[in-house]
Design a protein around this motif. Structure first.
Motif, PDB file in Angstrom:
ATOM      1  N   GLY A  32     100.166  23.243  49.812  1.00 48.58           N
ATOM      2  CA  GLY A  32     100.387  24.597  49.322  1.00 48.58           C
ATOM      3  C   GLY A  32      99.860  24.702  47.910  1.00 48.58           C
ATOM      4  O   GLY A  32      99.066  23.865  47.460  1.00 48.58           O
ATOM      5  N   GLY A  33     100.278  25.736  47.161  1.00 54.55           N
ATOM      6  CA  GLY A  33      99.987  25.840  45.744  1.00 54.55           C
ATOM      7  C   GLY A  33      98.545  25.571  45.374  1.00 54.55           C
ATOM      8  O   GLY A  33      97.601  26.136  45.947  1.00 54.55           O
ATOM      9  N   ARG A  34      98.359  24.684  44.405  1.00 48.30           N
ATOM     10  CA  ARG A  34      97.016  24.347  43.937  1.00 48.30           C
ATOM     11  C   ARG A  34      96.170  23.723  45.031  1.00 48.30           C
ATOM     12  O   ARG A  34      94.952  23.977  45.098  1.00 48.30           O
ATOM     13  CB  ARG A  34      97.127  23.389  42.748  1.00 48.30           C
ATOM     14  N   GLY A  35      96.791  22.909  45.904  1.00 48.97           N
ATOM     15  CA  GLY A  35      96.021  22.223  46.927  1.00 48.97           C
ATOM     16  C   GLY A  35      95.350  23.176  47.895  1.00 48.97           C
ATOM     17  O   GLY A  35      94.126  23.146  48.079  1.00 48.97           O
ATOM     18  N   ILE A  36      96.140  24.041  48.522  1.00 45.58           N
ATOM     19  CA  ILE A  36      95.556  24.973  49.493  1.00 45.58           C
ATOM     20  C   ILE A  36      94.637  25.972  48.805  1.00 45.58           C
ATOM     21  O   ILE A  36      93.594  26.351  49.348  1.00 45.58           O
ATOM     22  CB  ILE A  36      96.668  25.702  50.293  1.00 45.58           C
ATOM     23  N   SER A  37      94.965  26.367  47.580  1.00 47.57           N
ATOM     24  CA  SER A  37      94.120  27.320  46.857  1.00 47.57           C
ATOM     25  C   SER A  37      92.770  26.710  46.510  1.00 47.57           C
ATOM     26  O   SER A  37      91.732  27.372  46.589  1.00 47.57           O
ATOM     27  CB  SER A  37      94.828  27.808  45.590  1.00 47.57           C
ATOM     28  N   THR A  38      92.772  25.437  46.115  1.00 46.65           N
ATOM     29  CA  THR A  38      91.509  24.756  45.815  1.00 46.65           C
ATOM     30  C   THR A  38      90.651  24.630  47.069  1.00 46.65           C
ATOM     31  O   THR A  38      89.431  24.849  47.029  1.00 46.65           O
ATOM     32  CB  THR A  38      91.783  23.367  45.211  1.00 46.65           C
ATOM     33  N   LYS A  39      91.278  24.271  48.181  1.00 43.02           N
ATOM     34  CA  LYS A  39      90.542  24.170  49.448  1.00 43.02           C
ATOM     35  C   LYS A  39      89.906  25.516  49.805  1.00 43.02           C
ATOM     36  O   LYS A  39      88.713  25.589  50.146  1.00 43.02           O
ATOM     37  CB  LYS A  39      91.499  23.725  50.553  1.00 43.02           C
ATOM     38  N   LEU A  40      90.681  26.600  49.708  1.00 44.65           N
ATOM     39  CA  LEU A  40      90.145  27.918  50.048  1.00 44.65           C
ATOM     40  C   LEU A  40      89.068  28.353  49.057  1.00 44.65           C
ATOM     41  O   LEU A  40      88.029  28.903  49.456  1.00 44.65           O
ATOM     42  CB  LEU A  40      91.283  28.938  50.082  1.00 44.65           C
ATOM     43  N   ALA A  41      89.312  28.129  47.754  1.00 45.60           N
ATOM     44  CA  ALA A  41      88.319  28.511  46.749  1.00 45.60           C
ATOM     45  C   ALA A  41      87.006  27.755  46.966  1.00 45.60           C
ATOM     46  O   ALA A  41      85.912  28.333  46.880  1.00 45.60           O
ATOM     47  CB  ALA A  41      88.862  28.242  45.354  1.00 45.60           C
ATOM     48  N   HIS A  42      87.110  26.461  47.237  1.00 44.99           N
ATOM     49  CA  HIS A  42      85.913  25.648  47.467  1.00 44.99           C
ATOM     50  C   HIS A  42      85.107  26.164  48.648  1.00 44.99           C
ATOM     51  O   HIS A  42      83.871  26.218  48.611  1.00 44.99           O
ATOM     52  CB  HIS A  42      86.324  24.200  47.711  1.00 44.99           C
ATOM     53  N   ASP A  43      85.808  26.570  49.714  1.00 44.14           N
ATOM     54  CA  ASP A  43      85.126  26.965  50.945  1.00 44.14           C
ATOM     55  C   ASP A  43      84.696  28.427  50.961  1.00 44.14           C
ATOM     56  O   ASP A  43      83.771  28.788  51.704  1.00 44.14           O
ATOM     57  CB  ASP A  43      86.043  26.725  52.150  1.00 44.14           C
ATOM     58  N   ARG A  44      85.320  29.291  50.116  1.00 45.79           N
ATOM     59  CA  ARG A  44      85.115  30.733  50.273  1.00 45.79           C
ATOM     60  C   ARG A  44      84.457  31.401  49.066  1.00 45.79           C
ATOM     61  O   ARG A  44      83.957  32.522  49.196  1.00 45.79           O
ATOM     62  CB  ARG A  44      86.464  31.399  50.579  1.00 45.79           C
ATOM     63  N   ILE A  45      84.486  30.770  47.900  1.00 46.76           N
ATOM     64  CA  ILE A  45      83.787  31.335  46.746  1.00 46.76           C
ATOM     65  C   ILE A  45      82.350  30.796  46.745  1.00 46.76           C
ATOM     66  O   ILE A  45      82.151  29.576  46.787  1.00 46.76           O
ATOM     67  CB  ILE A  45      84.479  30.966  45.419  1.00 46.76           C
ATOM     68  N   PRO A  46      81.343  31.650  46.696  1.00 51.47           N
ATOM     69  CA  PRO A  46      79.960  31.152  46.657  1.00 51.47           C
ATOM     70  C   PRO A  46      79.744  30.224  45.465  1.00 51.47           C
ATOM     71  O   PRO A  46      80.258  30.461  44.371  1.00 51.47           O
ATOM     72  CB  PRO A  46      79.129  32.432  46.522  1.00 51.47           C
ATOM     73  N   PHE A  47      78.985  29.154  45.681  1.00 50.83           N
ATOM     74  CA  PHE A  47      78.750  28.190  44.614  1.00 50.83           C
ATOM     75  C   PHE A  47      78.051  28.820  43.410  1.00 50.83           C
ATOM     76  O   PHE A  47      78.176  28.338  42.284  1.00 50.83           O
ATOM     77  CB  PHE A  47      77.925  27.008  45.133  1.00 50.83           C
ATOM     78  N   ASP A  48      77.299  29.912  43.632  1.00 49.96           N
ATOM     79  CA  ASP A  48      76.584  30.554  42.534  1.00 49.96           C
ATOM     80  C   ASP A  48      77.292  31.829  42.048  1.00 49.96           C
ATOM     81  O   ASP A  48      76.691  32.654  41.374  1.00 49.96           O
ATOM     82  CB  ASP A  48      75.150  30.887  42.942  1.00 49.96           C
ATOM     83  N   ALA A  49      78.569  31.975  42.361  1.00 53.80           N
ATOM     84  CA  ALA A  49      79.295  33.196  42.011  1.00 53.80           C
ATOM     85  C   ALA A  49      79.423  33.360  40.500  1.00 53.80           C
ATOM     86  O   ALA A  49      79.564  32.388  39.757  1.00 53.80           O
ATOM     87  CB  ALA A  49      80.684  33.196  42.643  1.00 53.80           C
TER      88      ALA A  49
END
Length: 558
Positions: A32-49
């Motif tokens: 949860g928390g930072r862990g799940i948020s980091t996983k989602l951010a890594h997979d869903r925010i474009p690397f060049d955003a």
């Protein structure tokens, strides 16, 4: 393994559309928390955003223990692509938000897009409401709370709010909850400002079903929190001011000095004298918060804590606790991280030889929040402003330094160099065993494994969204194992996944070993950084091999 339950709610504030997604498998791997948020951010925010563009996403998330009645669990996590550091960054805040958040039935809320009007977004267990709040443009955090209370009966404990600093995309703008508790470091409030979201509210009575293990251990932790005579309960972190000044280092005058002649006027005793009642976070019996009041001026605020005293006190040459209380209060109202704001102002004071000029300091706080005059330059932070100011760049990866001085506690210095979010002391907290002589303060060689262990442990702490005060006091390894129903090494593996995904994302944005640098020399630093890379399984230039990330994906599938 115990983990958060509940759905992912995605809110596109541009199109004003929502989507609910089941993320059970991801929660099993990242708690949860930072862990799940980091996983989602890594997979869903474009690397060049662009961190301030509509393609960036910001995540609010709880952990499993926010559904318990255990002390040290009254916190929430917030994650996004930082406008200050240009990497994935997580921050957590206390207060009373987390139980209201969990009551909506979601484990994570994700905001994306950008609105063309200033919005309040209301999340309940019955649905989502978008409210245009153009009249709140430029409003302070308490003013927003007052308006939301009048309109909807919402309290500060229901809200995540930005002040003028967030609206004006100050790169260290905070998102605030409970008016005075901050998702502080890294400019997460500026992300909300870029999306034109003034506040988000949470309310509901639909927390997902979750069987909490070991209620006896939870009650034991709660009992120990209630009966502890720890000095943190009286002075919060401010008791460290005098200790570090006398025994280690208290950065002063924009890091030029390592002790402060006026320390006795700004130490924990002075703060305790101003404390007028007890305060806590949700369901916590430790009650370490610091509601303070100055009878002469009528000023009331919460804090300041140790890092704020360093930034607006010793580092700015200020030796009056009431003046620091005022700076703290202004930052809370305007929505800014007190550490970065104070340090950036200290850089300006150094450039102008104006240390101790309190009137100028308070004027600069206002100017930064509104990007007026020199405030527009300072709102960019030290890394982007230091050349124009003509001062040394006291940052790592764009993040300015905390009070725990890596020039004295060298393992902490090494940690600042390699940490994915730069010079933030909470990333590994390796300074604590150095202060306590568990490991020697001098030297970096041989400390890589120790730093990795602390980074991983703290990533687990942030994934469960537990308070740092509990760790090392009443929450030990055995209690972690009993609470989460798994071996401690399995928990550390979760932390390793979180840290590795943060680094992999940074690599895709061009970050490598060249960014793992300090503005000062430490013994064996280069070889110790390589030791750290080797222990993490990274390449010599600080990159995460692709097979490591692939292994994480395979583990989630299995």
């Amino acid at each position: 393994m115990l983990h958060a339950t509940g759905s992912l709610l995605t809110i596109d504030v541009g199109d004003r559309e929502t989507e609910t997604t089941t993320i059970d498998e991801e929660l099993e791997e990242f708690i949860g928390g930072r862990g799940i948020s980091t996983k989602l951010a890594h997979d869903r925010i474009p690397f060049d955003a662009d961190p301030l563009g509509p393609e960036n996403r910001v995540y609010l998330a709880a952990g499993p223990l926010q559904q318990s009645d255990m002390s040290f669990t009254g916190r929430m996590n917030m994650t996004g692509l930082s406008p200050l550091t240009d990497g994935i960054l997580s921050s957590n805040a206390g207060g009373y938000l987390s139980r209201n958040f969990v009551g909506t039935g979601h484990s994570v809320v994700e905001l994306t897009g950008a609105s063309d009007e200033l919005l309040a977004v209301h999340v309940t267990d019955e649905g989502i409401e978008f409210e245009t709040v153009s009249a709140l443009e430029g409003a302070t955090v308490p003013e927003v709370t007052e308006e939301m209370n009048e309109r909807h009966g919402l309290e500060s404990e229901n809200l995540v709010t930005i002040g003028p600093a967030g609206e004006n995309e100050v790169r260290f703008a905070s998102a605030m909850t409970y008016d005075e508790r901050a998702f502080g470091r890294g400019g997460l409030g500026a992300i909300l400002g870029s999306k034109n979201v003034k506040c988000i509210s949470f309310a509901g009575d639909s927390a997902p079903e979750l069987e909490m293990p070991n209620e006896d251990i939870q009650m034991d932790v709660h009992r120990q929190a209630a009966t502890s005579d720890d000095i943190f309960r009286r002075q919060g972190t401010t008791h460290l001011v005098q200790v570090l000044n006398d025994n280690f280092s208290l950065p002063s005058h924009y890091f030029a000095d390592q002790s402060f002649e006026g320390v006795e006027q700004i130490n924990g005793d002075r703060v305790e004298e101003k404390k007028y009642k007890k305060a806590a976070c949700s369901v916590c019996a430790f009650a370490c918060k610091l509601p303070t009041r100055d009878e002469a001026t009528g000023l009331e605020t919460e804090g300041p804590e140790f890092e704020t005293i360093m930034a607006f006190g010793s580092n700015s040459g200020v030796d009056d606790i009431v003046d620091i209380m005022k700076s703290n209060d202004m930052c809370d109202d305007l929505g800014m991280d007190t550490i970065s704001c104070g340090n950036t102002i200290a850089a300006y004071l150094a450039s102008e030889d104006e240390f101790g000029n309190v009137e100028l300091i308070h004027e600069l706080v206002e100017k930064i929040a509104h990007r007026e005059g020199i405030g527009d330059t300072l709102a960019e932070g030290i890394d982007r402003a230091h050349e124009e100011l003509g001062v040394e760049n006291w940052t790592v990866k764009g993040m300015d330094f905390a009070a725990h001085d890596g020039r004295v506690v060298h393992g902490q210095g090494l940690s600042y160099a390699v940490a994915n979010r730069g010079a933030d002391h909470m990333y590994s907290t390796v300074m604590i065993p150095e202060y306590n002589d568990v490991i020697p303060a001098e030297g970096t060689s041989g400390k890589a494994d120790f730093i990795i262990d602390h980074e991983n442990r703290n990533a687990v702490r942030d994934s469960a969204v537990l308070c740092q005060f509990g760790l090392g006091r009443v929450i030990e390894e055995e209690i972690f194992e009993a609470l989460f129903g798994t071996d401690y090494e399995d928990l550390l593996a979760v932390g390793d996944r979180v840290v590795t995904l943060e680094r992999h994302f940074a690599n895709q944005r061009g970050r490598d070993a060249e960014d793992d640098r300090l503005p000062y020399d430490l013994p064996d630093l280069d070889s110790s950084i390589q030791e750290y890379y080797d222990a993490r399984g990274w390449t010599d230039d600080g990159h995460v091999p692709g097979d490591l990330v692939a292994d994480f994906a395979q583990a989630a599938d299995d």
